[in-house]
Design a protein around this motif. Structure first.
Motif, PDB file in Angstrom:
ATOM      1  N   ASP A 107       0.832  -1.215   0.000  1.00  0.00           N
ATOM      2  CA  ASP A 107       0.000   0.000   0.000  1.00  0.00           C
ATOM      3  C   ASP A 107       0.860   1.257   0.000  1.00  0.00           C
ATOM      4  O   ASP A 107       0.564   2.227  -0.704  1.00  0.00           O
ATOM      5  CB  ASP A 107      -0.934   0.003   1.208  1.00  0.00           C
ATOM      6  N   THR A 110       2.388   1.628  -3.484  1.00  0.00           N
ATOM      7  CA  THR A 110       1.370   1.942  -4.485  1.00  0.00           C
ATOM      8  C   THR A 110       0.897   3.386  -4.358  1.00  0.00           C
ATOM      9  O   THR A 110       0.700   4.081  -5.364  1.00  0.00           O
ATOM     10  CB  THR A 110       0.172   0.986  -4.354  1.00  0.00           C
ATOM     11  N   ARG A 141      -1.413  -4.813  -9.090  1.00  0.00           N
ATOM     12  CA  ARG A 141      -1.429  -3.379  -8.820  1.00  0.00           C
ATOM     13  C   ARG A 141      -0.841  -2.597  -9.998  1.00  0.00           C
ATOM     14  O   ARG A 141      -1.369  -1.550 -10.384  1.00  0.00           O
ATOM     15  CB  ARG A 141      -0.653  -3.082  -7.536  1.00  0.00           C
ATOM     16  N   ASP A 144      -3.360  -2.604 -12.755  1.00  0.00           N
ATOM     17  CA  ASP A 144      -4.454  -1.676 -12.501  1.00  0.00           C
ATOM     18  C   ASP A 144      -4.055  -0.243 -12.860  1.00  0.00           C
ATOM     19  O   ASP A 144      -4.874   0.520 -13.387  1.00  0.00           O
ATOM     20  CB  ASP A 144      -4.861  -1.754 -11.025  1.00  0.00           C
TER      21      ASP A 144
END
Length: 211
Positions: A107, A110, A141, A144
């Motif tokens: 997280d 990202t 990720r 995406d």
């Protein structure tokens, strides 16, 4: 002293423009048995001082449960604040993902990649996603970002990282044409072609770094 030890000290103590080149880690495998504990202690002290040169080197030279705990604690301390992740925190996340799957570390990286507010730190975060162990969802990720981010430059960077993570390299003469075609499709305007290219890349096993 070995050449690896001399290089470590030179990079670790670098100042000015030389310090911007960062630390290489793979040469640490060439340290002698007598040098390893010396380097480890230098890195532990530097880690306690929040020196951003320490986390990845520490994870490489001592990929232990104790090291993992240190990295996790640093990320937990950051999560308890409202500050943006600095280089030390990003390096801790990068280092931890070289050892284990960790949602918090993913997280952190990202968010920094998506923020895209600092070229150097964004690049560091992108590299951390690229080189995280295959067990993580870093590839999803990156995919995406390729699918959804409105910034072409960031989609291009994510596509490049995703290709490298799965072993597709323009430097490979046997796959250069196919890699280039995949890159073009991934960042092109046609959603069907993009998704087909992403699927092809994701079906290829992610690599374990170093390669």
């Amino acid at each position: 002293m070995t050449a690896a030890y001399d290089l470590f000290l030179r990079e670790f103590n670098a100042t000015g423009r030389e310090s911007m080149e960062g630390m290489s880690v793979y040469h640490l495998a060439q340290l002698s048995e007598a040098e390893r504990p010396r380097v480890h202690q230098i890195l532990i002290t530097a880690f306690e001082q929040r020196n951003a040169r320490a986390p990845r080197s520490l994870a490489f030279i001592a990929p232990t449960h104790t090291t993992r705990q240190l990295l996790e604690q640093a990320l937990q301390a950051h999560a308890a604040t409202t500050r943006h992740a600095d280089e030390f925190v990003l390096d801790c996340a990068y280092a931890l993902l070289s050892l284990a799957d960790h949602i918090g570390a993913l997280d952190v990286l990202t968010r920094k990649v998506r923020d895209d507010d600092d070229l150097w730190l964004c690049g560091l975060a992108m590299e951390g996603l690229l080189r995280s162990i295959p067990a993580t969802d870093a590839s999803d990720r990156l995919a995406d970002i390729v699918r959804t981010d409105p910034r072409e430059s960031l989609r291009l960077s994510a596509a490049d990282a995703l290709l490298m993570r799965h072993g597709w390299r323009l430097e490979d003469p046997d796959r250069k044409a196919e890699t280039l075609a995949l890159m073009r499709a991934m960042i092109g305007d046609e959603a069907e072609a993009r998704d087909a290219a992403l699927l092809q890349v994701l079906k290829t096993p992610a690599l374990k770094w170093p390669v």
